[in-house]
Design an enzyme around this catalytic site. Sequence first.
Site, PDB file in Angstrom:
ATOM      1  CE  LYS A 204     -12.336   1.570   0.989  1.00 33.54           C
ATOM      2  NZ  LYS A 204     -11.833   2.569   1.915  1.00 33.54           N
TER       3      LYS A 204
ATOM      4  CD  GLU B 144      -3.328  -0.245   2.062  1.00 36.95           C
ATOM      5  OE1 GLU B 144      -2.960   0.014   3.220  1.00 36.95           O
ATOM      6  OE2 GLU B 144      -4.523  -0.306   1.741  1.00 36.95           O
TER       7      GLU B 144
ATOM      8  CG  HIS C 119       7.967 -29.035  -0.385  1.00 28.66           C
ATOM      9  ND1 HIS C 119       8.695 -30.146  -0.755  1.00 28.66           N
ATOM     10  CD2 HIS C 119       8.512 -28.603   0.786  1.00 28.66           C
ATOM     11  CE1 HIS C 119       9.625 -30.384   0.158  1.00 28.66           C
ATOM     12  NE2 HIS C 119       9.540 -29.450   1.101  1.00 28.66           N
TER      13      HIS C 119
HETATM   14  O1  PA5 Z   1      -3.080   1.335   6.139  1.00 28.68           O
HETATM   15  C1  PA5 Z   1      -4.160   1.857   5.927  1.00 28.68           C
HETATM   16  O2  PA5 Z   1      -4.347   3.084   6.070  1.00 28.68           O
HETATM   17  C2  PA5 Z   1      -5.349   1.036   5.487  1.00 28.68           C
HETATM   18  O3  PA5 Z   1      -4.987  -0.284   5.273  1.00 28.68           O
HETATM   19  C3  PA5 Z   1      -6.428   1.071   6.549  1.00 28.68           C
HETATM   20  O4  PA5 Z   1      -5.905   0.606   7.758  1.00 28.68           O
HETATM   21  C4  PA5 Z   1      -7.622   0.199   6.157  1.00 28.68           C
HETATM   22  O5  PA5 Z   1      -8.098   0.567   4.904  1.00 28.68           O
HETATM   23  C5  PA5 Z   1      -8.737   0.329   7.195  1.00 28.68           C
HETATM   24  O6  PA5 Z   1      -9.107   1.651   7.346  1.00 28.68           O
HETATM   25  P1  PA5 Z   1     -10.135   2.113   8.456  1.00 28.68           P
HETATM   26  O7  PA5 Z   1      -9.531   1.877   9.779  1.00 28.68           O
HETATM   27  O8  PA5 Z   1     -10.324   3.550   8.200  1.00 28.68           O
HETATM   28  O9  PA5 Z   1     -11.378   1.312   8.286  1.00 28.68           O
END
Ligand code: PA5
Length: 431
Positions: free
Chosen positions: A413, A278, A299
């Site tokens: 989303k 990310e 494996h």
């Molecule tokens: O690292 C990040 O910012 C994301 O992976 C969020 O943690 C994830 O999308 C969850 O977000 P939220 O806590 O707002 O639901």
Amino acid sequence: MKVELDLTRVSTFISQDEIYDSIEKHRELIKKVLKASTEDQDNLGWVNLSSVANEQLIIEIKEKADEIREKADVFVLIGVGGSNQGARAVIESMGDNNVEIIYAGNNLSPQSINRIISKLSDKSVYVNVIAKNFSTLEPGITFRVLRNYLEQRYGATGAAKRIIATASLNNSSLEILGKEKGYTLLPFPMDVGGRFSVLSSVGLLPIAVAGIDIDDLLKGAKDIKEEIQSRKPENNSAVLYGVIRNILLQKGYNLEILAFFEPLLSYFSKWWVQLFGESEGKDGKGIYPTACSFTEDLHSLGQYIQEGQRMLFETFINLENPGAFYKIPHEETDSDGFQYIDSQDFTFLNKTAYNATLKAHTEGGVPCLVLNIPELSSYYMGQLFYFFQYACYISASLLGVNPFNQPGVEAYKNVMFSALKSVKYKSENDS
Ligand code: PA5
């Protein structure tokens, strides 16, 4: 001792000069990152550990965790991505199982939600809902299910005593809901993104509920922080990791495998995959991060790693002391063909497999980095989390991307939300 990067097995792929040239070229940027003085101030809260988890908050977290350990049979941890992966990484590798921990809010599977609910009957249940931005569907809707369930079982007041909401305390919808209902509220630090949040109340409460020493975890992080921020780039494992990843990427190695010979690190590797995926995968750039649990995956993916396209490199987590022994039973005859290791220990087998894999993969054209960690303990987990968070910040900065946003996650989303909303409006118009 500290977690330390060993570069011995990348030297045939990258020269010292290339590493020093890259450090020289980026010296100013590296300096800024090591001082955490880049433009990302709104997202750098995690750098300063005591600002996200001060002494008072740690006391509050420990008291709540003690109450849960005393009163709960089951602790449901609702969160997705950065909101639950860090805690899960530690709990799955060293939690004490005193309280059963159930992970929820990380998918939309009807099978999962049914299974979770069916596990709760006749048990004393506590819930921790964690969300930075409470609009994420998975945790949001799962929490609706769980709070309804708790209210039916315990009444509104009884349920409220069993719910802890870890929320952005800036009038977020979760904070408002928590105040209305009377939940315990813990802060999701405003200047920390989910995947950098494990050492704040986001990770610390669930980790403490699993009986893990959070002081040790934070001490490990603090010790490696000092190391990272004080060492020269040429001699700094976090900088070298970031620099080498970027050199490898330029040479066409665009896939990195986090490899380990201790399956207890499987959930840690999921956290790591998210952290780098990310943080770096944007603007058409980035190394694709993935993980292998060896020897099992030797494996399966082992074949590809040894002989497939030469575009991948590996980062091994080497647990120097595995913390366990098991001796192979002695047999007089060689009826199973394994007499050559009669009476040896599994520690020796696993180490031998690790050394053999390193050698074979390097000789097969795979650059291999090794991160040595003395043992699997909360102290060294703290070091590992902080090390990779800082290294990711360095690596993404060298790559020229913003490590702290995730705009690509919005694409699916948007489509999903408009599809879900159009169903509601359609049914209202039809009726
Ligand atoms: O690292 C990040 O910012 C994301 O992976 C969020 O943690 C994830 O999308 C969850 O977000 P939220 O806590 O707002 O639901």
